[in-house]
Design a protein around this motif. Sequence first.
Motif, PDB file in Angstrom:
ATOM      1  N   LEU A   1       9.934   5.367   6.232  1.00  8.19           N
ATOM      2  CA  LEU A   1      10.935   5.354   4.795  1.00  8.19           C
ATOM      3  C   LEU A   1      10.392   4.874   3.701  1.00  8.19           C
ATOM      4  N   ILE A   2      10.945   5.131   2.501  1.00  9.73           N
ATOM      5  CA  ILE A   2      10.536   4.844   1.137  1.00  9.73           C
ATOM      6  C   ILE A   2      10.396   3.325   1.127  1.00  9.73           C
ATOM      7  N   THR A   3      11.560   2.430   1.934  1.00 11.65           N
ATOM      8  CA  THR A   3      11.607   1.366   1.949  1.00 11.65           C
ATOM      9  C   THR A   3      10.374   0.693   2.518  1.00 11.65           C
ATOM     10  N   ASP A   4       9.925   1.179   3.603  1.00  6.76           N
ATOM     11  CA  ASP A   4       8.922   0.843   4.435  1.00  6.76           C
ATOM     12  C   ASP A   4       7.381   0.838   3.542  1.00  6.76           C
ATOM     13  N   ILE A   5       7.266   1.894   2.760  1.00 12.77           N
ATOM     14  CA  ILE A   5       6.295   1.940   1.964  1.00 12.77           C
ATOM     15  C   ILE A   5       6.295   0.991   0.736  1.00 12.77           C
ATOM     16  N   LEU A   6       7.581   0.662   0.208  1.00 11.16           N
ATOM     17  CA  LEU A   6       7.661  -0.447  -0.749  1.00 11.16           C
ATOM     18  C   LEU A   6       7.005  -1.835  -0.240  1.00 11.16           C
ATOM     19  N   HIS A   7       7.441  -1.945   0.744  1.00  5.99           N
ATOM     20  CA  HIS A   7       7.122  -3.214   1.208  1.00  5.99           C
ATOM     21  C   HIS A   7       5.609  -3.247   1.706  1.00  5.99           C
ATOM     22  N   SER A   8       4.970  -2.275   1.823  1.00  6.14           N
ATOM     23  CA  SER A   8       3.519  -2.128   2.025  1.00  6.14           C
ATOM     24  C   SER A   8       3.024  -2.387   0.619  1.00  6.14           C
ATOM     25  N   LEU A   9       3.430  -1.922  -0.507  1.00  8.92           N
ATOM     26  CA  LEU A   9       2.678  -1.767  -1.752  1.00  8.92           C
ATOM     27  C   LEU A   9       2.832  -2.986  -2.260  1.00  8.92           C
ATOM     28  N   VAL A  10       4.074  -3.684  -2.225  1.00 12.23           N
ATOM     29  CA  VAL A  10       4.471  -5.012  -3.148  1.00 12.23           C
ATOM     30  C   VAL A  10       3.160  -6.105  -2.912  1.00 12.23           C
ATOM     31  N   PRO A  11       2.463  -6.150  -1.824  1.00 14.78           N
ATOM     32  CA  PRO A  11       1.415  -7.524  -1.800  1.00 14.78           C
ATOM     33  C   PRO A  11       0.213  -6.881  -2.582  1.00 14.78           C
ATOM     34  N   LEU A  12       0.156  -5.877  -2.951  1.00 19.19           N
ATOM     35  CA  LEU A  12      -1.374  -5.118  -3.349  1.00 19.19           C
ATOM     36  C   LEU A  12      -1.098  -5.275  -4.967  1.00 19.19           C
ATOM     37  N   VAL A  13      -0.025  -5.607  -5.430  1.00 28.73           N
ATOM     38  CA  VAL A  13       0.216  -5.505  -7.019  1.00 28.73           C
ATOM     39  C   VAL A  13       0.357  -7.026  -7.599  1.00 28.73           C
ATOM     40  N   PRO A  14      -0.510  -7.314  -8.642  1.00 29.97           N
ATOM     41  CA  PRO A  14      -0.371  -8.587  -9.013  1.00 29.97           C
ATOM     42  C   PRO A  14       1.046  -8.947  -9.674  1.00 29.97           C
ATOM     43  N   VAL A  15       1.149 -10.218  -9.455  1.00 31.84           N
ATOM     44  CA  VAL A  15       2.415 -10.913  -9.701  1.00 31.84           C
ATOM     45  C   VAL A  15       2.753 -10.429 -11.326  1.00 31.84           C
ATOM     46  N   GLU A  16       1.839 -10.419 -12.138  1.00 33.07           N
ATOM     47  CA  GLU A  16       2.396 -10.068 -13.589  1.00 33.07           C
ATOM     48  C   GLU A  16       2.504  -8.544 -13.797  1.00 33.07           C
TER      49      GLU A  16
END
Length: 331
Positions: free
Chosen positions: A311-326
């Motif tokens: 699901l796109i929600t699962d994809i979202l959760h997978s990508l969030v930790p790979l993107v810097p806070v800023e």
Amino acid sequence: MILFLLYIYHRNYRHKSQDKNNHTIISNCSKRSISIMDHKTLELATDNFGDSNMLGAGGFGCVYKGKLEGNLCVAVKRLSGGNLDAIKEFQTEVELLSKIQHPNIITLLGYSIHSDTRLLIYELMEFGSLETQLHGPSRGSALTWHLRMKIALDAARGLEYLHEHCHPPVIHRDLKSSNILLDSDFNAKLSDFGLAILDGTQNKNNIKLSGTLGYVAPEYLLDGKLTDKSDVYAFGVVLLELLLGRKPVEKIAPAQCQSMVTWAMPQLTDRTKLPNIVDPVIRNSVDLKHLYQVAAVAVLCVQPEPSYRPLITDILHSLVPLVPVELGGTL
């Protein structure tokens, strides 16, 4: 025990009702009036739709840069001709974008109908489309690894809004790199909703096969089966574009084309080969652990069987930790 179970049931039922009501409130609050703009004003704003103001061309017309009163810069899409498909896409775009509003979905400012010419006026996205950034003259040189992951995350957030927070859910049906637009800070927004449909309203008899070669999910192409997982497949193709810097379909001979998904799949799952097929622009700056994670997500997205795709929600959760806070993540 019975009283406890009744309490749990009542609490869950109440929360579900509240969630449903909250989503309905979100949908209702997002509705906004779209301005009807004067055709002459838009002619002046775009220098009579001059070539020097052209930003790009699409299936049913061209997009021009315009400047309205107060130095407000906008993008004006001109849909020429009165064929039924063009009229239907115009109506769908206006109706849908007047009901939804999200930071990662393009804002429609107004529209105009003049004889057979229909105009759509959007906020201007200064850096154009992801397709132009990746495959245009710069060949992705402005897109670092972290920026690419930010763009993927933004697109996933826009798609999650359509799939999970709109009631009924919206299937974009034409997600691709040319329909992901970037502002001057590389914030990404989904655009071009002319082919979008509401989930549950379609069937094989009343829906016309549409989309772009290379992004269309196999079950939709072969059987006309369209679900939110069709958008997930297209998202996976965009993710591969960001990783590999390649187009979804490339000519390898005068009468022969090659699918990026078919070509890349055996190498995406081989950790010794994967680093060698990554876009040279980012090859030396990628954390291998993160690369393997993103490749794994992309592989799941483009699975031939829809039920195997996340699901796109699962994809979202997978990508969030790979993107810097800023840049909007948690890294």
